[in-house]
Design a protein around this motif. Structure first.
Motif, PDB file in Angstrom:
ATOM      1  N   LEU A 359       0.833  -1.209   0.000  1.00 29.56           N
ATOM      2  CA  LEU A 359       0.000   0.000   0.000  1.00 29.56           C
ATOM      3  C   LEU A 359       0.859   1.247   0.000  1.00 29.56           C
ATOM      4  N   ALA A 360       1.978   1.232   0.751  1.00 31.57           N
ATOM      5  CA  ALA A 360       2.869   2.393   0.784  1.00 31.57           C
ATOM      6  C   ALA A 360       3.455   2.651  -0.589  1.00 31.57           C
ATOM      7  N   ARG A 361       3.779   1.590  -1.334  1.00 30.16           N
ATOM      8  CA  ARG A 361       4.315   1.768  -2.687  1.00 30.16           C
ATOM      9  C   ARG A 361       3.255   2.292  -3.640  1.00 30.16           C
ATOM     10  N   ASP A 362       1.996   1.932  -3.381  1.00 26.83           N
ATOM     11  CA  ASP A 362       0.917   2.326  -4.286  1.00 26.83           C
ATOM     12  C   ASP A 362       0.307   3.678  -3.952  1.00 26.83           C
ATOM     13  N   GLY A 363       0.758   4.322  -2.897  1.00 29.96           N
ATOM     14  CA  GLY A 363       0.280   5.675  -2.637  1.00 29.96           C
ATOM     15  C   GLY A 363      -0.457   5.881  -1.343  1.00 29.96           C
ATOM     16  N   GLY A 364      -0.641   4.856  -0.534  1.00 26.80           N
ATOM     17  CA  GLY A 364      -1.253   5.078   0.767  1.00 26.80           C
ATOM     18  C   GLY A 364      -2.620   4.447   0.907  1.00 26.80           C
ATOM     19  N   LEU A 365      -3.319   4.890   1.931  1.00 25.45           N
ATOM     20  CA  LEU A 365      -4.578   4.273   2.327  1.00 25.45           C
ATOM     21  C   LEU A 365      -5.547   5.341   2.806  1.00 25.45           C
ATOM     22  N   ASP A 366      -6.800   5.215   2.443  1.00 21.37           N
ATOM     23  CA  ASP A 366      -7.851   6.125   2.903  1.00 21.37           C
ATOM     24  C   ASP A 366      -8.805   5.456   3.882  1.00 21.37           C
TER      25      ASP A 366
END
Length: 534
Positions: A359-366
């Motif tokens: 998730l960190a590589r893909d831009g984060g989490l909402d």
């Protein structure tokens, strides 16, 4: 000495302001006089001198109706305008949504090209367009007139709808899809209600523009496909002797039609809303939404068919059915590459670490949705073994803890907020028969959510629960629920959408009961308890 003060409430107007107001008043007076002269003449018998005609009659309207075949003209006008409006909305609304939400190469070029038919005079591209339509034998037909009017109408709809789409928080759509709403449901329950003012505005304004479009219709229409404005021009300027009063009566009919349409348009749209606003985020900005788990009919429905636009979803669980392995252990769920799955044991820390690393590589989490549950264990408490107990606790509660604690650390370290939605059950507060382990884990999830709300609410991190009851694929009657029926998965998805959206910004540590009134009932029979799905 006596001081004279300006009365309160009267604005101070500079001399330049008075000049502007006088000019506007003079313009409006001349415009009103011009329109009034046409209206009065359409009712006059003779008017060669003086302020008013010698007499008044309404016969010119019946004469114009018969001489100019206004019935057929109005029918053709209505048919053309309705077809143009329908086709423009059918294509323009999705195109406006795509233009507002997607970032693609050449997007600015497309925007400029859409502006050209709206900004340029129609005659500049009308003659080449008419030439093409004549070559393909569409000129002089209803189809040709519709095609010509679609050239400016379709870009106009796109440009009107785009700012309305931009004003809708993309997270609302993302949360809807993340919570199980399919594309049709998102469109019907989320987008259409929010876009309705824009859709109405675009449709009515296109209707007004099509009725008033002279150049394009004039170049391609014949006697059977001409609209009212073209027929009015032909009555006024083609050879022949016609009474001026009949032509004015026809003009009044056209003005009345245009005025009614314009008033209706202004009832639904503020002209300032058509001006596109600069968005703080890119139109295609989409953050991954983390969803894990899936068991039981309702859980599977809520966990399947995730966002096809606007949000990327990482879905985890123990089930491996219908998965195709991709690179680095990721798979593609149901052919949608924005819905990725990772096989693994949710109760293992290394698996949770791997998920958040991705998730960190893909831009984060909402948004994190804790949706995993082991519901099939139905054993009397006196007979349940420690191994089964630990397995249920690990699948239902430990997994929620491992992912929730990493989510709040992720948001805390990034200095931003986030939302956790956890699936609980009526069993958290009212015990099921022979499901003690399951009920304990659901009570733990609610306690976990309250703890997160208390400790991290000041950082903008929210944790709420949904306690659904009797969630089944096909809704059927249920005597144990006051609502009289079972709960549809889409109803739980709507609740999750609400809790994940900014509309629930002040809800934290809350349990939202989607149970048809079950919790409000004082007592339920054991036989009915056995039939409950959640």
């Amino acid at each position: 000495m006596t001081a004279v003060s300006r009365p309160r409430g009267l604005p101070r107007v500079r001399p330049g302001g008075w000049a502007v107001w006088l000019f506007v008043a003079f313009f409006l007076l001349n415009l009103a006089a011009l329109i009034l002269s046409v209206v009065v003449n359409s009712f006059g018998t003779k008017w060669f001198g003086g302020w008013l005609p010698e007499g008044f009659t309404g016969a010119w309207y019946s004469d114009a109706w018969a001489e100019f075949a206004l019935g057929d003209v109005l029918t053709a006008t209505l048919e053309i305008t309705l077809i143009v409006v329908a086709l423009s909305l059918l294509v323009g609304v999705p195109a406006g949504y795509a233009l507002a939400r997607r970032d693609f190469p050449g997007r600015r070029v497309v925007t400029v090209l859409l502006l050209l038919p709206v900004a340029l005079p129609p005659i500049t591209y009308g003659i080449p367009l008419a030439t093409v339509l004549y070559k393909v034998h569409l000129a002089g037909t209803m189809t040709g007139v519709v095609a010509a009017n679609l050239v400016p109408a379709l870009p106009f709809v796109v440009l009107v709808v785009t700012p309305f789409v931009e004003q809708i928080d993309a997270n609302v759509e993302s949360a809807a899809r993340m919570c199980g709403a399919r594309t049709r449901q998102v469109f019907a329950r989320v987008l259409v209600p929010l876009l309705l003012p824009g859709i109405l505005a675009a449709g009515i304004l296109v209707l007004v523009r099509t009725v008033a479009m002279f150049e394009l219709t004039f170049l391609v229409a014949d006697a059977d496909s001409q609209t009212l404005i073209v027929a009015l021009y032909g009555a006024a300027f083609t050879p022949g002797i016609r009474a001026a009063q009949a032509i004015d009566a026809m003009a009044v009919v056209y003005m009345a039609l245009s005025a009614v349409l314009l008033v209706i348009a202004l009832m639904f749209v503020n002209p300032t809303q058509i001006v596109a606003q600069v968005r703080e985020a890119r139109p295609n900005e989409r953050r991954p939404v983390r969803l894990h788990g899936g068991a039981g009919a309702g859980h599977r429905r809520r966990g399947a068919d995730r966002p096809r636009a606007g949000a990327a979803v990482r879905r985890r669980g123990r089930r491996r059915a219908r998965r195709r392995r991709g690179r680095r252990g990721l798979a593609v769920h149901d052919g949608d590459r924005r819905v990725a799955t990772m096989p693994g044991d949710l109760a293992r820390e290394d698996v949770a670490d791997a998920v958040f690393a991705r998730l960190a590589r893909d831009g984060g989490l909402d948004v994190l949705v804790n949706n995993a549950a082991m519901t099939g264990v139905r054993t009397p408490f006196a007979d349940i073994g420690a191994g089964v107990w630990d397995a249920v606790v690990a699948a239902n509660l430990r997994s929620a803890y491992l992912l929730s604690v990493r989510a709040v650390r992720h948001w805390r370290d990034a200095g931003r907020g986030g939302a956790i939605v956890s699936l609980s059950s009526p069993g958290a507060s009212r015990a099921h028969e022979n499901q003690s382990a399951y009920d304990v884990t659901k009570a733990g999830i609610e306690a976990l959510s309250r703890a997160i709300a208390v400790e991290l609410g000041g950082l903008g991190i929210r944790a709420n629960c949904i306690a659904p009851a009797s969630v089944v694929e096909e809704v059927r009657p249920a005597t144990d629920l006051p609502a009289g029926r079972t709960t549809a998965p889409e109803e739980v998805a709507d609740a999750a959408l609400f809790l994940a959206s900014p509309a629930a910004a002040q809800l934290n540590g809350h349990v939202l009961r989607v149970d048809g009134g079950l919790h409000a009932r004082l007592r339920t029979g054991p036989s009915e308890e056995r039939g409950r799905d959640s």
